[in-house]
Design a protein around this motif. Structure first.
Motif, PDB file in Angstrom:
ATOM      1  N   GLY A 145      -8.172   7.367  -3.872  1.00  0.00           N
ATOM      2  CA  GLY A 145      -7.662   8.619  -3.308  1.00  0.00           C
ATOM      3  C   GLY A 145      -6.162   8.707  -3.508  1.00  0.00           C
ATOM      4  N   GLU A 146      -5.435   8.993  -2.436  1.00  0.00           N
ATOM      5  CA  GLU A 146      -3.979   9.128  -2.513  1.00  0.00           C
ATOM      6  C   GLU A 146      -3.248   7.799  -2.370  1.00  0.00           C
ATOM      7  N   TRP A 147      -4.011   6.706  -2.175  1.00  0.00           N
ATOM      8  CA  TRP A 147      -3.408   5.403  -1.912  1.00  0.00           C
ATOM      9  C   TRP A 147      -3.509   4.483  -3.126  1.00  0.00           C
ATOM     10  N   VAL A 148      -2.493   3.654  -3.284  1.00  0.00           N
ATOM     11  CA  VAL A 148      -2.480   2.598  -4.291  1.00  0.00           C
ATOM     12  C   VAL A 148      -2.211   1.277  -3.580  1.00  0.00           C
ATOM     13  N   VAL A 168       6.562   8.790  -3.719  1.00  0.00           N
ATOM     14  CA  VAL A 168       5.779   8.098  -2.698  1.00  0.00           C
ATOM     15  C   VAL A 168       6.005   8.749  -1.338  1.00  0.00           C
ATOM     16  N   GLN A 169       4.945   8.921  -0.579  1.00  0.00           N
ATOM     17  CA  GLN A 169       5.014   9.556   0.735  1.00  0.00           C
ATOM     18  C   GLN A 169       5.066   8.540   1.875  1.00  0.00           C
ATOM     19  N   ASP A 170       4.449   7.394   1.645  1.00  0.00           N
ATOM     20  CA  ASP A 170       4.378   6.370   2.686  1.00  0.00           C
ATOM     21  C   ASP A 170       4.218   5.021   2.000  1.00  0.00           C
ATOM     22  N   LEU A 171       4.761   3.972   2.632  1.00  0.00           N
ATOM     23  CA  LEU A 171       4.647   2.627   2.086  1.00  0.00           C
ATOM     24  C   LEU A 171       4.425   1.654   3.227  1.00  0.00           C
ATOM     25  N   GLN A 172       3.381   0.838   3.090  1.00  0.00           N
ATOM     26  CA  GLN A 172       3.093  -0.206   4.068  1.00  0.00           C
ATOM     27  C   GLN A 172       3.018  -1.540   3.338  1.00  0.00           C
ATOM     28  N   THR A 173       3.474  -2.588   3.996  1.00  0.00           N
ATOM     29  CA  THR A 173       3.453  -3.902   3.354  1.00  0.00           C
ATOM     30  C   THR A 173       3.111  -4.981   4.379  1.00  0.00           C
ATOM     31  N   ARG A 174       2.461  -6.015   3.914  1.00  0.00           N
ATOM     32  CA  ARG A 174       2.111  -7.143   4.773  1.00  0.00           C
ATOM     33  C   ARG A 174       1.929  -8.372   3.907  1.00  0.00           C
ATOM     34  N   GLN A 175       2.022  -9.538   4.537  1.00  0.00           N
ATOM     35  CA  GLN A 175       1.782 -10.793   3.833  1.00  0.00           C
ATOM     36  C   GLN A 175       0.291 -10.968   3.601  1.00  0.00           C
ATOM     37  N   GLU A 176      -0.068 -11.421   2.424  1.00  0.00           N
ATOM     38  CA  GLU A 176      -1.467 -11.695   2.112  1.00  0.00           C
ATOM     39  C   GLU A 176      -1.987 -12.780   3.043  1.00  0.00           C
ATOM     40  N   ASN A 177      -3.133 -12.549   3.687  1.00  0.00           N
ATOM     41  CA  ASN A 177      -3.708 -13.558   4.571  1.00  0.00           C
ATOM     42  C   ASN A 177      -4.767 -14.365   3.832  1.00  0.00           C
ATOM     43  N   LEU A 178      -5.372 -15.324   4.541  1.00  0.00           N
ATOM     44  CA  LEU A 178      -6.339 -16.208   3.901  1.00  0.00           C
ATOM     45  C   LEU A 178      -7.538 -15.442   3.364  1.00  0.00           C
ATOM     46  N   GLN A 186       0.860  -1.182   0.000  1.00  0.00           N
ATOM     47  CA  GLN A 186       0.000   0.000   0.000  1.00  0.00           C
ATOM     48  C   GLN A 186       0.899   1.236   0.000  1.00  0.00           C
ATOM     49  N   LEU A 187       0.734   2.064  -1.006  1.00  0.00           N
ATOM     50  CA  LEU A 187       1.598   3.224  -1.198  1.00  0.00           C
ATOM     51  C   LEU A 187       0.760   4.495  -1.200  1.00  0.00           C
ATOM     52  N   ARG A 188       1.227   5.503  -0.487  1.00  0.00           N
ATOM     53  CA  ARG A 188       0.511   6.785  -0.447  1.00  0.00           C
ATOM     54  C   ARG A 188       1.326   7.843  -1.184  1.00  0.00           C
TER      55      ARG A 188
END
Length: 276
Positions: free
Chosen positions: A228-231, A253-263, A205-207
């Motif tokens: 919006g401002e997020w991809v 990019v202003q912010d970047l969040q990452t996580r493992q895909e869950n079920l 997720q990138l802002r």
């Protein structure tokens, strides 16, 4: 309600039957236990067709509406109904579900959550080879949910075949060995959860500074969605993470969040959104 439903449930494993509300999970569970007659198809036990009356003898279904399966005049009598448990064994099982203080209370005087716990006790004491839970944690507080999970894992170790009809993905991921994903009465996939996890993508997720920049960036990545401002986008194993990070930096990019895909993510991706 469903067609072309084909999956197996090995002994000593917990198999999830999961899907959207209305996908046919409860109907399937009732047929497997012999409480409903299927119009077509065959249900096999150890590779051989099994009659409806024999499914009733071998299986136990813990229903969502447990008022339909509580028959005795006291909680203790209910825990001993239809099984070989003695009073001490029944009281021990009630204690595990925090019901021993209500042993002489009429089951219908219990709260909804307490009735659910009593039905779980009935299932665990039934001695049946197949136990099916229809939304097993419905009505249970977090403490009792954890207690139920421990009980199910113990039953699994005893070689009981357990089916859990659920759409709570945390529950499925924590408990189950396999998952049959139903969609509109069909099996969309049957997966070993261990193998399914190896197919998980990583969610990014990138802002960006503006919604316009986010939209431009999303156009360059297949499957990316701008809001919006997020991809948000997903990358599987071996896909170009370095290129993503470099392009994101160049795009401001202003912010970047990452996580493992869950079920749940995988469920939604495989289903392709809402049923038509």
């Amino acid at each position: 309600v469903w067609e072309q439903v084909s999956f197996s449930a090995p002994r000593g494993q917990i198999t999830a039957i999961t899907g959207h509300n209305g996908a046919g999970k409860t109907t399937l569970a009732r047929c497997l236990c012999g409480l409903m007659k299927e119009k077509d198809g065959a249900i096999l036990w150890d590779g051989k067709p099994i009659r409806r009356k024999d499914r009733k003898r071998k299986g136990f279904l813990i229903m969502q509406d447990v008022n339909l399966q509580l028959f005795a005049d006291s909680v203790l009598a209910e825990a001993q109904l239809g099984n070989d448990a003695n009073e001490m064994e029944a009281l021990a099982a009630l204690e595990r579900m925090d019901l021993s203080l209500y042993a002489q209370v009429h089951p219908l005087a219990l709260s909804g959550g307490q009735k659910q716990r009593l039905a779980i006790v009935d299932g665990c004491l039934s001695g049946k080879e197949l136990v099916i839970f229809d939304e097993p944690t419905s009505g249970l507080d977090p403490l009792m949910q954890n207690q139920l999970w421990e009980i199910l894992l113990a039953e699994k170790q005893q070689g009981v075949t357990i089916l859990s009809s659920s759409h709570i993905f945390e529950e499925v991921e924590r408990l189950c060995d396999r998952a049959a994903l139903l969609r509109s009465g069909r099996v969309a996939a049957v997966e070993q959860l261990g193998e399914l996890r190896t197919k998980a993508s990583r969610v990014y997720q990138l802002r960006f500074e503006t919604a316009a920049r986010a939209a431009v960036f999303a156009e360059g990545w297949p499957g990316a969605a701008a809001k919006g401002e997020w991809v948000q986008l997903r990358l599987g194993r071996g896909e170009p993470v370095a290129r993503l990070l470099a392009q994101a930096a160049q795009s401001g990019v202003q912010d970047l969040q990452t996580r493992q895909e869950n079920l749940e993510d995988m469920f939604l991706r495989m289903y392709g959104g809402q049923d038509k």
